[in-house]
Design an enzyme around this catalytic site. Structure first.
Site, PDB file in Angstrom:
ATOM      1  N   ASN A  69     -23.373  -5.859 -12.728  1.00  0.00           N
ATOM      2  CA  ASN A  69     -22.746  -5.427 -13.979  1.00  0.00           C
ATOM      3  C   ASN A  69     -21.483  -4.615 -13.726  1.00  0.00           C
ATOM      4  OD1 ASN A  69     -22.812  -5.209 -16.955  1.00  0.00           O
ATOM      5  ND2 ASN A  69     -22.929  -3.019 -16.492  1.00  0.00           N
ATOM      6  N   THR A  70     -21.543  -3.699 -12.761  1.00  0.00           N
ATOM      7  CA  THR A  70     -20.358  -2.890 -12.460  1.00  0.00           C
ATOM      8  C   THR A  70     -19.260  -3.752 -11.861  1.00  0.00           C
ATOM      9  OG1 THR A  70     -21.847  -1.031 -12.073  1.00  0.00           O
ATOM     10  CG2 THR A  70     -19.577  -0.770 -11.332  1.00  0.00           C
ATOM     11  N   LYS A 101      -0.396  -8.182  -2.796  1.00  0.00           N
ATOM     12  CA  LYS A 101      -1.756  -7.634  -2.871  1.00  0.00           C
ATOM     13  C   LYS A 101      -1.640  -6.127  -3.044  1.00  0.00           C
ATOM     14  CE  LYS A 101      -4.253  -6.783   0.966  1.00  0.00           C
ATOM     15  NZ  LYS A 101      -4.761  -5.438   0.797  1.00  0.00           N
ATOM     16  N   PRO A 128      -5.571 -10.732   6.841  1.00  0.00           N
ATOM     17  CA  PRO A 128      -4.858  -9.491   7.104  1.00  0.00           C
ATOM     18  C   PRO A 128      -4.962  -9.097   8.571  1.00  0.00           C
ATOM     19  CG  PRO A 128      -6.996  -9.005   6.141  1.00  0.00           C
ATOM     20  CD  PRO A 128      -6.929 -10.497   6.353  1.00  0.00           C
ATOM     21  N   ASP A 157       0.825  -1.212   0.000  1.00  0.00           N
ATOM     22  CA  ASP A 157       0.000   0.000   0.000  1.00  0.00           C
ATOM     23  C   ASP A 157       0.861   1.264   0.000  1.00  0.00           C
ATOM     24  OD1 ASP A 157      -2.409  -1.500   0.053  1.00  0.00           O
ATOM     25  OD2 ASP A 157      -2.302  -1.671   2.236  1.00  0.00           O
ATOM     26  N   GLY A 175       1.268  -5.788   5.647  1.00  0.00           N
ATOM     27  CA  GLY A 175       1.571  -4.558   4.923  1.00  0.00           C
ATOM     28  C   GLY A 175       2.643  -3.749   5.599  1.00  0.00           C
ATOM     29  N   SER A 197     -10.643  -6.605   9.616  1.00  0.00           N
ATOM     30  CA  SER A 197      -9.701  -6.827  10.715  1.00  0.00           C
ATOM     31  C   SER A 197      -9.645  -5.675  11.715  1.00  0.00           C
ATOM     32  CB  SER A 197      -8.307  -7.072  10.139  1.00  0.00           C
ATOM     33  OG  SER A 197      -7.972  -6.065   9.211  1.00  0.00           O
ATOM     34  N   LYS A 249     -11.940  -4.650  -2.913  1.00  0.00           N
ATOM     35  CA  LYS A 249     -13.136  -4.924  -2.092  1.00  0.00           C
ATOM     36  C   LYS A 249     -14.386  -4.528  -2.868  1.00  0.00           C
ATOM     37  CE  LYS A 249     -10.740  -4.548   2.316  1.00  0.00           C
ATOM     38  NZ  LYS A 249      -9.465  -3.984   1.813  1.00  0.00           N
TER      39      LYS A 249
END
Ligand code: C5P
Length: 217
Positions: free
Chosen positions: A66-67, A31, A168, A9, A190, A115, A60
């Site tokens: 559809n989207t 990720k 996570p 991240d 992370g 989390s 997420k």
């Protein structure tokens, strides 16, 4: 083996590439999500996936079918091998991500419970259990479940059987890798790696927990 998955991240392309190169030998997957993709563009995924490690898209996804399908199509055209979606949006939206992932030979993981401390506001009280049931119904490949609450993740394990659990919350959020690595298929780490003065050394430390797989099934 319990996999070690780096949550990358960071805010620049250069930092992402540099940390991925240094830590790569101790990782099983990377990720990435909004922080890096919004900063560096989705083409960072092409660059990172060229490094050879599987790449998981943590958007997420939580939209209408559809989207959700359009997002998943975009993800899998950029070298990702997996996508994370939310489960609370319901069966049809989850299926859109699962089917698109499988059409591309990829995997779909569904968030059953987050989390952070506030996750208990909505995910507890039966919602996580219902999402776990949905995971089994839709043929999703696994769940995202918290390292910060191993007892909850253990409970979710009993509901999803041998489907994968990626977890996570290890490190910066307080999750203890020795308490969770035996329950899950992968720990997601992370800040404890990418903010370390020695990211490769930190990743190597987490790699020691790979051998705990299945010790607390
Ligand atoms: O830095 P840290 O190890 O806390 O990063 C955890 C990563 O896992 C972040 O990318 C966060 O968005 C993600 N995540 C989480 N809890 C979830 C699902 C994803 O912390 N339930």
């Amino acid at each position: 083996m319990t996999e070690v998955i780096l949550a990358l991240d960071v805010g620049t392309r250069d930092a992402a590439v540099s940390i991925a190169e240094k830590t790569g030998p101790y990782l099983d997957a990377i990720k990435i999500g909004y922080p890096l993709v919004l900063a560096a563009g989705l083409t960072i995924a092409d660059e990172l996936s060229a490094g050879g490690l599987p790449l998981i898209a943590d958007f997420k996804v939580a939209d209408i079918p559809n989207t959700s399908r359009l997002i998943a199509e975009e993800v899998f055209s950029h070298g990702f091998s997996g996508i994370i979606c939310h489960g609370f949006v319901g069966r049809d939206s989850v299926l859109a991500c699962v089917d698109t992932a499988h059409d591309h030979g990829g995997e779909c993981y569904v968030v059953t419970e987050m989390s952070h401390p506030g996750a208990v506001d909505f995910f507890h009280g039966g919602i996580a259990e219902r999402i776990a049931a949905l995971v089994c119904e839709t043929g999703a490949d696994g769940i995202i479940a918290p390292a910060t609450r191993p007892e909850r993740t253990q409970m979710l394990r009993t509901l999803i059987g041998t489907r994968k659990i990626l977890s996570p919350g290890v490190g910066a959020q307080g999750g203890d890798p020795s308490a969770i690595a035996g329950i899950v298929d992968g720990i997601i780490v992370g800040r404890a790696i990418y903010e370390s003065a020695d990211p490769a050394g930190a990743a190597q430390q987490y790699a020691q927990f790979r051998s705990l797989r299945g010790t607390n099934p």
